[in-house]
Design a protein around this motif. Structure first.
Motif, PDB file in Angstrom:
ATOM      1  N   LYS A   5     -24.354  96.229  13.191  1.00 18.88           N
ATOM      2  CA  LYS A   5     -24.383  95.898  11.763  1.00 18.88           C
ATOM      3  C   LYS A   5     -23.827  94.496  11.507  1.00 18.88           C
ATOM      4  O   LYS A   5     -24.377  93.726  10.714  1.00 18.88           O
ATOM      5  CB  LYS A   5     -23.557  96.941  11.015  1.00 18.88           C
ATOM      6  CG  LYS A   5     -23.585  96.789   9.511  1.00 18.88           C
ATOM      7  CD  LYS A   5     -22.702  97.841   8.847  1.00 18.88           C
ATOM      8  CE  LYS A   5     -22.693  97.644   7.331  1.00 18.88           C
ATOM      9  NZ  LYS A   5     -21.719  98.526   6.677  1.00 18.88           N
ATOM     10  N   GLU A   6     -22.738  94.167  12.209  1.00 19.14           N
ATOM     11  CA  GLU A   6     -22.085  92.881  11.976  1.00 19.14           C
ATOM     12  C   GLU A   6     -23.001  91.713  12.313  1.00 19.14           C
ATOM     13  O   GLU A   6     -22.786  90.600  11.835  1.00 19.14           O
ATOM     14  CB  GLU A   6     -20.789  92.785  12.805  1.00 19.14           C
ATOM     15  CG  GLU A   6     -19.660  93.692  12.325  1.00 19.14           C
ATOM     16  CD  GLU A   6     -19.791  95.128  12.805  1.00 19.14           C
ATOM     17  OE1 GLU A   6     -20.851  95.486  13.372  1.00 19.14           O
ATOM     18  OE2 GLU A   6     -18.831  95.907  12.617  1.00 19.14           O
ATOM     19  N   SER A   7     -23.992  91.956  13.152  1.00 17.17           N
ATOM     20  CA  SER A   7     -24.900  90.887  13.548  1.00 17.17           C
ATOM     21  C   SER A   7     -26.156  90.852  12.685  1.00 17.17           C
ATOM     22  O   SER A   7     -27.008  89.990  12.863  1.00 17.17           O
ATOM     23  CB  SER A   7     -25.319  91.071  15.012  1.00 17.17           C
ATOM     24  OG  SER A   7     -24.189  91.059  15.841  1.00 17.17           O
TER      25      SER A   7
ATOM     26  N   TRP B  16     -16.366  88.967   5.546  1.00 18.15           N
ATOM     27  CA  TRP B  16     -17.146  88.952   6.790  1.00 18.15           C
ATOM     28  C   TRP B  16     -17.770  87.579   7.015  1.00 18.15           C
ATOM     29  O   TRP B  16     -18.127  87.226   8.128  1.00 18.15           O
ATOM     30  CB  TRP B  16     -18.256  90.013   6.751  1.00 18.15           C
ATOM     31  CG  TRP B  16     -17.761  91.405   7.033  1.00 18.15           C
ATOM     32  CD1 TRP B  16     -16.513  91.889   6.801  1.00 18.15           C
ATOM     33  CD2 TRP B  16     -18.509  92.483   7.600  1.00 18.15           C
ATOM     34  NE1 TRP B  16     -16.438  93.201   7.177  1.00 18.15           N
ATOM     35  CE2 TRP B  16     -17.650  93.592   7.668  1.00 18.15           C
ATOM     36  CE3 TRP B  16     -19.832  92.614   8.029  1.00 18.15           C
ATOM     37  CZ2 TRP B  16     -18.063  94.825   8.168  1.00 18.15           C
ATOM     38  CZ3 TRP B  16     -20.240  93.843   8.524  1.00 18.15           C
ATOM     39  CH2 TRP B  16     -19.365  94.938   8.592  1.00 18.15           C
ATOM     40  N   GLY B  17     -17.968  86.847   5.941  1.00 19.35           N
ATOM     41  CA  GLY B  17     -18.413  85.462   6.050  1.00 19.35           C
ATOM     42  C   GLY B  17     -19.893  85.312   6.359  1.00 19.35           C
ATOM     43  O   GLY B  17     -20.664  86.272   6.309  1.00 19.35           O
TER      44      GLY B  17
ATOM     45  N   ARG C 255     -21.119  84.603  12.040  1.00 25.77           N
ATOM     46  CA  ARG C 255     -20.567  85.896  12.432  1.00 25.77           C
ATOM     47  C   ARG C 255     -21.345  86.500  13.607  1.00 25.77           C
ATOM     48  O   ARG C 255     -20.771  86.956  14.593  1.00 25.77           O
ATOM     49  CB  ARG C 255     -20.636  86.842  11.235  1.00 25.77           C
ATOM     50  CG  ARG C 255     -20.029  88.199  11.457  1.00 25.77           C
ATOM     51  CD  ARG C 255     -20.606  89.255  10.513  1.00 25.77           C
ATOM     52  NE  ARG C 255     -20.786  88.798   9.148  1.00 25.77           N
ATOM     53  CZ  ARG C 255     -21.756  89.258   8.347  1.00 25.77           C
ATOM     54  NH1 ARG C 255     -22.602  90.191   8.771  1.00 25.77           N
ATOM     55  NH2 ARG C 255     -21.881  88.808   7.125  1.00 25.77           N
ATOM     56  N   SER C 256     -22.661  86.474  13.501  1.00 22.27           N
ATOM     57  CA  SER C 256     -23.460  87.163  14.526  1.00 22.27           C
ATOM     58  C   SER C 256     -23.400  86.419  15.861  1.00 22.27           C
ATOM     59  O   SER C 256     -23.334  87.043  16.921  1.00 22.27           O
ATOM     60  CB  SER C 256     -24.903  87.322  14.048  1.00 22.27           C
ATOM     61  OG  SER C 256     -25.441  86.074  13.673  1.00 22.27           O
ATOM     62  N   VAL C 257     -23.412  85.092  15.801  1.00 23.34           N
ATOM     63  CA  VAL C 257     -23.314  84.333  17.053  1.00 23.34           C
ATOM     64  C   VAL C 257     -21.933  84.548  17.678  1.00 23.34           C
ATOM     65  O   VAL C 257     -21.792  84.735  18.889  1.00 23.34           O
ATOM     66  CB  VAL C 257     -23.604  82.836  16.810  1.00 23.34           C
ATOM     67  CG1 VAL C 257     -23.312  82.018  18.060  1.00 23.34           C
ATOM     68  CG2 VAL C 257     -25.044  82.642  16.368  1.00 23.34           C
ATOM     69  N   THR C 258     -20.909  84.576  16.808  1.00 21.59           N
ATOM     70  CA  THR C 258     -19.546  84.820  17.301  1.00 21.59           C
ATOM     71  C   THR C 258     -19.468  86.189  17.979  1.00 21.59           C
ATOM     72  O   THR C 258     -18.798  86.356  19.005  1.00 21.59           O
ATOM     73  CB  THR C 258     -18.540  84.751  16.136  1.00 21.59           C
ATOM     74  OG1 THR C 258     -18.682  83.489  15.499  1.00 21.59           O
ATOM     75  CG2 THR C 258     -17.116  84.918  16.634  1.00 21.59           C
ATOM     76  N   TRP C 259     -20.164  87.165  17.397  1.00 21.61           N
ATOM     77  CA  TRP C 259     -20.148  88.525  17.968  1.00 21.61           C
ATOM     78  C   TRP C 259     -20.669  88.510  19.410  1.00 21.61           C
ATOM     79  O   TRP C 259     -20.101  89.114  20.307  1.00 21.61           O
ATOM     80  CB  TRP C 259     -21.009  89.465  17.106  1.00 21.61           C
ATOM     81  CG  TRP C 259     -20.409  90.831  16.988  1.00 21.61           C
ATOM     82  CD1 TRP C 259     -20.733  91.933  17.709  1.00 21.61           C
ATOM     83  CD2 TRP C 259     -19.355  91.215  16.095  1.00 21.61           C
ATOM     84  NE1 TRP C 259     -19.947  92.994  17.329  1.00 21.61           N
ATOM     85  CE2 TRP C 259     -19.099  92.582  16.337  1.00 21.61           C
ATOM     86  CE3 TRP C 259     -18.602  90.555  15.123  1.00 21.61           C
ATOM     87  CZ2 TRP C 259     -18.126  93.304  15.639  1.00 21.61           C
ATOM     88  CZ3 TRP C 259     -17.639  91.263  14.429  1.00 21.61           C
ATOM     89  CH2 TRP C 259     -17.409  92.610  14.691  1.00 21.61           C
ATOM     90  N   GLU C 260     -21.756  87.764  19.602  1.00 20.59           N
ATOM     91  CA  GLU C 260     -22.333  87.684  20.941  1.00 20.59           C
ATOM     92  C   GLU C 260     -21.402  86.913  21.888  1.00 20.59           C
ATOM     93  O   GLU C 260     -21.202  87.301  23.044  1.00 20.59           O
ATOM     94  CB  GLU C 260     -23.715  87.009  20.889  1.00 20.59           C
ATOM     95  CG  GLU C 260     -24.431  87.041  22.240  1.00 20.59           C
ATOM     96  CD  GLU C 260     -25.848  86.476  22.190  1.00 20.59           C
ATOM     97  OE1 GLU C 260     -26.069  85.484  21.473  1.00 20.59           O
ATOM     98  OE2 GLU C 260     -26.726  87.033  22.875  1.00 20.59           O
TER      99      GLU C 260
END
Lengths: 309, 322
Positions: free
Chosen positions: B263-265, B275-276, B281-286
């Motif tokens: 979901k965060e991505s 969440w920004g 956010r999604s790149v940071t998640w990876e």
């Protein structure tokens, strides 16, 4: 080794059916077979049995008594009322009884431990509360701080308390293997006189392919005996296991396998490492013992194919 | 008071197997270069206890048809390259990937099943577009995996592709095809040390040399089981370094696939303001998932976003600096 025969247990579909149909034929056969194969006591596991446990337990006791006479019985249920009904029946028939089980969980401890005092019977105490501690120390702490003080408070002598550090399967809970072993060792060292100890041995090979279970069970039993185990809830019909118990108890070193098991026993008893030097690595049976010890010590990861890799 | 302190050091007795992906022309393939992973004699980046002869490597994921279900962040970053696997693979190489991980979805963008001829054509096109070694994964359904991967193995004989995923319920056909045509296999197990080891034993029993087996311990993304993956990888790696032969395979982690489906991505709206920005956010998640798994012992991280590649490349360089 004091063997508590495990075969009358509710997880077996035939036992479940026998109880449901109120037909004790198969249960009587199993009771006789276990006694004939050297069981010192028979476990009578009826599961939680909330509804009719107070009827089922005394009925089973009568049937078993009728078949094999006053063989000691382990009353195995989480239903405290069923245990008490069983204890009364055992007293009436002159059968030595054991409560299976209590634990450090106050809900169980405060109910079943007083029963052991009242009826003067043996009791298995699991070294767990709501959860099973991950380490030997955690199990020992529950025995020291909760279980033994309660027994002392109630005046139950140590030779009637059977501490059980809980055996979990090598297939998934492998890290518990050495912890359980060390807990047995500590239980026997911490008190004088020491309490008795027991385990549900066959749990070590739960979810292991059937043909590999006996080797794992009997190898772990040797290690537990060396750590000071007094008794085990186990399968008395496992001839290979009975033979290993005999080898250890008589220190029979006439065969290679016998020498390997004795070497394992001595290594564990002396807290030394069991190495390939202890066995004849040209004998496949001894190699299998060595490999099994390695998984039981949690030094090699268990896999169904561990003997062939 | 001055004194000397001896830092205790672990003495490992085992080593991870070295596995080489890809084959050059004189080795029977057509790759411009090969990539070797594994060989570690210590836990990740603990150089004072052993050697890490090969740094971890980065694979970028390419698919055989347009991934319409991917996050808009990914679709935007790659643009039209996603419409052609060969173009996509070429761009991945330009971005600095060490390997191409080609995922055969097995269906085209109209939802029709691809034929084995189409699948092999895609693999050939990717092999022509890039000189990097290639990993090929099937759709993830036993029957289709076997059908497509057997054809791919034959069509790309000698290329030392890594074929997957082999699972305990379905590994024989893929292993046999890899054996017959000079490829590698990926052994995948569901975050379970016992099953991971057992599958290596089963594959080895088929006479597949273990220097042609990669191990996928199954990746949990950040917030979705990452710590379980970490524990399993750590356990396997410690067993390997203490000499447990059937756990000594290099590990591959499908980071992008797991990270980008959370979901965060994906969620651009309907989430707390703190969440920004979705892209960041999604790149940071990876990035965080990949970095954690590198620290856990991953030898190959399979990524999706171009930006992640640069960051992870830099992270690996720093972690490898002694």
């Amino acid at each position: 080794m004091y063997i508590i025969g495990e075969n009358i247990q509710i997880l077996s579909p035939r036992i479940k059916a026998a109880i449901a149909e109120h037909d004790a034929t198969y249960i009587r056969q199993l009771a006789r077979a276990q006694v004939e194969h050297g069981a010192s006591m028979l476990d009578v596991n009826i599961g939680p049995r909330k509804k009719d446990g107070t009827e089922v337990m005394p009925w089973l006791i009568e049937e078993i008594y009728d078949e094999v006479g006053p063989v000691p019985l382990s009353l195995d249920t989480t239903n405290a009322a069923a245990i008490e009904a069983g204890l009364k029946k055992c007293r009436e028939l002159g059968i030595e009884a054991m409560i299976n089980s209590t634990s450090a969980d106050p809900d169980r401890l405060n109910v079943t431990m007083p029963m052991a005092a009242e009826y003067g019977c043996k009791i298995i105490a699991l070294a767990m509360d709501k959860n099973i501690p991950a380490t030997a120390d955690g199990r020992v702490a529950l025995a020291m701080e909760v279980i033994i003080p309660k027994a002392e408070e109630l005046g139950i002598p140590m030779d009637r308390i059977y501490l059980d550090p809980l055996v979990l399967t090598v297939n998934g809970c492998q890290e518990h293997g050495p912890e359980t072993l060390n807990a047995i060792r500590s239980f026997k060292m911490l008190w004088d006189p020491p309490p008795m100890t027991t385990v549900g041995l066959s749990n070590i090979s739960n979810s292991v392919p059937h043909e590999m279970r006996s080797l794992i069970n009997r190898t772990y039993l040797v290690m537990l005996m060396a750590a000071g185990l007094d008794s085990a809830i186990a399968d008395p019909l496992d001839e290979a296991q009975n033979e290993v118990i005999r080898i250890i108890e008589q220190r029979d070193d006439r065969t290679g396998v016998g020498r390997a098991y004795l070497a394992l026993y001595d290594a564990v008893a002396n807290m030394e490492e069991f190495t390939p030097d202890h066995v004849d690595m040209s004998d496949p049976d001894q190699v299998a013992i060595y490999k099994t010890v390695r998984i039981l010590e949690n030094k090699v990861i268990y896999a169904h194919g561990y003997l062939t890799s | 008071m001055p004194g000397t302190v001896e830092i205790p050091k672990e003495k490992w007795t085992g080593a991870i197997r070295q596995v080489t992906l890809g084959a050059t022309a004189d080795q029977g393939g057509s790759r411009a270069r090969t990539v070797t992973v594994g060989g570690e004699t210590t836990l990740p980046f603990l150089f004072f206890e052993g050697a890490i002869p090969n740094p971890p490597v980065i694979a970028l994921e390419v698919q055989d048809s347009y991934p319409a279900d991917w996050s808009p962040v990914l679709l935007q970053a790659w643009g039209d390259a996603l419409r052609d696997p060969a173009t996509w693979a070429r761009k991945a190489e330009e971005l600095g990937a060490d390997l191409i991980m080609l995922r055969l979805r097995g269906v085209n963008s109209n939802g029709q099943l691809t034929t084995t001829a189409q699948a092999t054509a895609t693999v050939r096109a990717v092999l022509q577009a890039t000189g990097l070694p290639v990993i090929v994964r099937g759709p993830g359904q036993a029957e289709r995996d076997n059908e497509l991967l057997v054809a791919v193995a034959e069509a790309a004989a000698g290329e030392r592709l890594a074929l997957g995923l082999c699972e305990d319920k379905n590994y024989r056909t893929i292993v046999a095809a890899a054996l017959a045509h000079g490829h590698l296999v990926i052994a995948s197990s569901p975050i379970d040390v016992n099953l991971a080891k057992q599958l290596n034993i089963l594959i080895s029993d088929m006479r597949m040399p273990l220097d042609r087996v990669l191990m996928d311990p199954t990746t949990g993304a950040l917030g979705y089981g990452l710590e379980y993956t970490y524990s399993v990888m750590e356990r396997l790696r410690i067993a390997a370094l203490t000499g447990d032969s059937m756990t000594q395979q290099p590990m591959i982690c499908f980071v992008g696939e797991e990270s980008w489906r959370q979901k965060e991505s994906r969620a651009a709206s309907g989430v707390p303001a703190q969440w920004g920005d979705l892209e960041k956010r999604s790149v940071t998640w990876e990035i965080v998932t990949a970095t954690t798994l590198l620290e856990s012992g991953a030898d190959i991280v399979v990524l999706r976003h171009p930006k992640t590649v640069g960051v992870i490349r830099n992270t690996i360089r720093k972690l490898m600096a002694q």
